[in-house]
Design a protein around this motif. Structure first.
Motif, PDB file in Angstrom:
ATOM      1  N   ILE A   1       0.788   4.377  -6.419  1.00  0.00           N
ATOM      2  CA  ILE A   1       0.189   3.049  -6.304  1.00  0.00           C
ATOM      3  C   ILE A   1      -1.297   3.105  -6.623  1.00  0.00           C
ATOM      4  CG2 ILE A   1      -0.446   1.269  -4.622  1.00  0.00           C
ATOM      5  CD1 ILE A   1       2.315   1.665  -3.352  1.00  0.00           C
ATOM      6  N   LEU A   2      -1.956   4.201  -6.215  1.00  0.00           N
ATOM      7  CA  LEU A   2      -3.383   4.353  -6.505  1.00  0.00           C
ATOM      8  C   LEU A   2      -3.658   4.300  -7.999  1.00  0.00           C
ATOM      9  CD1 LEU A   2      -6.323   5.049  -5.808  1.00  0.00           C
ATOM     10  CD2 LEU A   2      -5.651   7.463  -5.762  1.00  0.00           C
TER      11      LEU A   2
ATOM     12  N   ALA B   1      -0.317   3.398   7.702  1.00  0.00           N
ATOM     13  CA  ALA B   1      -1.548   3.493   6.915  1.00  0.00           C
ATOM     14  C   ALA B   1      -1.822   4.940   6.551  1.00  0.00           C
ATOM     15  CB  ALA B   1      -2.722   2.911   7.708  1.00  0.00           C
ATOM     16  N   SER B   2      -2.605   5.156   5.498  1.00  0.00           N
ATOM     17  CA  SER B   2      -2.869   6.526   5.043  1.00  0.00           C
ATOM     18  C   SER B   2      -3.519   7.357   6.139  1.00  0.00           C
ATOM     19  CB  SER B   2      -3.766   6.500   3.797  1.00  0.00           C
ATOM     20  OG  SER B   2      -5.001   5.857   4.081  1.00  0.00           O
TER      21      SER B   2
ATOM     22  N   THR C   1       0.816  -1.218   0.000  1.00  0.00           N
ATOM     23  CA  THR C   1       0.000   0.000   0.000  1.00  0.00           C
ATOM     24  C   THR C   1       0.845   1.261   0.000  1.00  0.00           C
ATOM     25  OG1 THR C   1      -0.166  -0.151   2.419  1.00  0.00           O
ATOM     26  CG2 THR C   1      -1.939  -1.133   1.133  1.00  0.00           C
ATOM     27  N   GLY C   2       2.166   1.132   0.143  1.00  0.00           N
ATOM     28  CA  GLY C   2       3.052   2.278   0.029  1.00  0.00           C
ATOM     29  C   GLY C   2       3.235   3.050   1.320  1.00  0.00           C
ATOM     30  N   ASN C   3       4.293   3.906   1.308  1.00  0.00           N
ATOM     31  CA  ASN C   3       4.600   4.777   2.442  1.00  0.00           C
ATOM     32  C   ASN C   3       4.664   6.221   1.957  1.00  0.00           C
ATOM     33  OD1 ASN C   3       5.019   2.543   4.257  1.00  0.00           O
ATOM     34  ND2 ASN C   3       7.018   2.228   3.306  1.00  0.00           N
ATOM     35  N   GLY C   4       3.987   7.114   2.629  1.00  0.00           N
ATOM     36  CA  GLY C   4       4.017   8.509   2.237  1.00  0.00           C
ATOM     37  C   GLY C   4       3.031   8.819   1.124  1.00  0.00           C
TER      38      GLY C   4
END
Length: 345
Positions: free
Chosen positions: A68-69, A189-190, A58-61
């Motif tokens: 990624i979205l 997490a976001s 889901t990525g960082n930052g």
């Protein structure tokens, strides 16, 4: 009916696996997509559910998550076209909401997290229906339907879940032995951006305090120093809830695990500013959750709450009595969801 669902969190795999089974038993086809996070795919493996991986993380930052979205949305749209999806279900997801819009299909979701700003933005725009807990803090307009359930009851309702005392042997405990369950998160997490948890010194201070009342089992998303190793126990995902249900207390930064303990009759101390409307209900109506949200006094307040709860010798029986009231109010929602899909699609 062709139903597509996207899983990007371990709790989502647990939440929807009974719905997936019911759909298949009724003759519907189900396509499960996975964005890998915290070994959520392993849970699907253990449930015997086939899936297609559309993302490795889901990525960082913000920048990485935005990139990624874009990629992930394209992959969701491609899979929906190939599968000829009739409806998209799951939790609020920008990828699923946008895919529903692009394909002209309905997106029906369950949301209990008010702070997932990006997901809720796209969900409100493009979803057909948004199911929420009764005390959800936001008004999402005409698409919102407040329902008498918690997401954790999708998989931990007594109609489905039966704990096994023998599972305690997997973590070196005997049936009936006193222990507390602790959870620390990675804050990646976001909806976690801008927040932080305990220092390692504070984490150990809380663990040592809990040890006055019994053993401690630790679950953590991040790597911790070696002195924490003796508390960390690796168990199969499908055995985890059985072990958690037999704890005398939960203490941690993970709200989902706190709720999981609550719907099994275990009191939980949630140590974070990131509370929710479902948390308000669990705390105010059912008195199973204790939220500690003052960062300056969080360690002190947590230890005080531990003492208040665990000084009661019958704390486990008290929790089970509170659970009876909760279960009398809340529904087993799996069959209802499938009935609803068959009605509106």
């Amino acid at each position: 009916m062709n139903v597509m669902i996207s899983i990007s969190h371990p709790a989502w795999a647990h939440q929807f696996h009974h719905i997936i089974d019911i759909l298949k038993k009724r003759g519907h086809k189900v396509k499960v997509l996975v964005i890998k996070k915290d070994k959520n795919w392993e849970i699907l493996d253990q449930y015997g559910i086939e899936y297609t991986v559309v993302g490795e993380g889901t990525g960082n930052g913000k920048l990485e998550k935005a990139a990624i979205l874009l990629v992930s949305t394209f992959r969701h749209w491609r899979e929906a076209i190939k599968f000829k999806a009739d409806v998209l279900i799951g939790r609020p997801s920008p990828m699923m909401a946008i895919t529903a819009f692009l394909t002209g299909k309905k997106n029906i979701v369950y949301s209990d997290t008010e702070r997932s700003v990006e997901s809720l933005f796209f969900t409100k725009l493009f979803s057909y229906k948004i199911l929420t807990p009764m005390m959800y803090r936001k008004d999402l307009g005409k698409k919102q339907m407040r329902v008498e359930t918690f997401k954790e009851l999708f998989y931990l309702h007594p109609n489905y879940f039966k704990p096994n005392p023998e599972d305690l042997k997997l973590v070196g405990l005997k049936p009936g032995e006193k222990f507390s369950y602790v959870r620390f998160v990675a804050w990646k997490a976001s909806h976690d951006l801008g927040y932080k948890g305990f220092t390692n010194e504070q984490k150990m201070e809380i663990i040592k305090h809990l040890e006055k009342y019994g053993k401690v089992i630790l679950s953590t998303e991040e790597d911790l120093p070696k002195e924490f190793d003796k508390y960390i126990k690796e168990v199969p995902h499908t055995k985890l809830h059985s072990i958690m249900s037999q704890a005398q207390l939960y203490v941690g930064e993970g709200l989902t695990m706190a709720f999981e303990c609550n719907v099994m009759g275990v009191h939980a101390i949630f140590t974070s500013e990131l509370s929710s409307g479902a948390g308000d209900e669990m705390e105010q109506k059912y008195e199973l959750l204790y939220t500690i949200d003052n960062r300056e006094s969080m360690v002190k307040d947590t230890k005080n709450n531990i003492d208040e709860l665990l000084s009661k010798e019958n704390i486990e029986e008290i929790g089970k009595e509170k659970l009876k009231r909760l279960l009398s109010d809340k529904k087993d929602f799996n069959e209802w969801w499938v009935d609803y899909l068959e009605k509106v699609v």
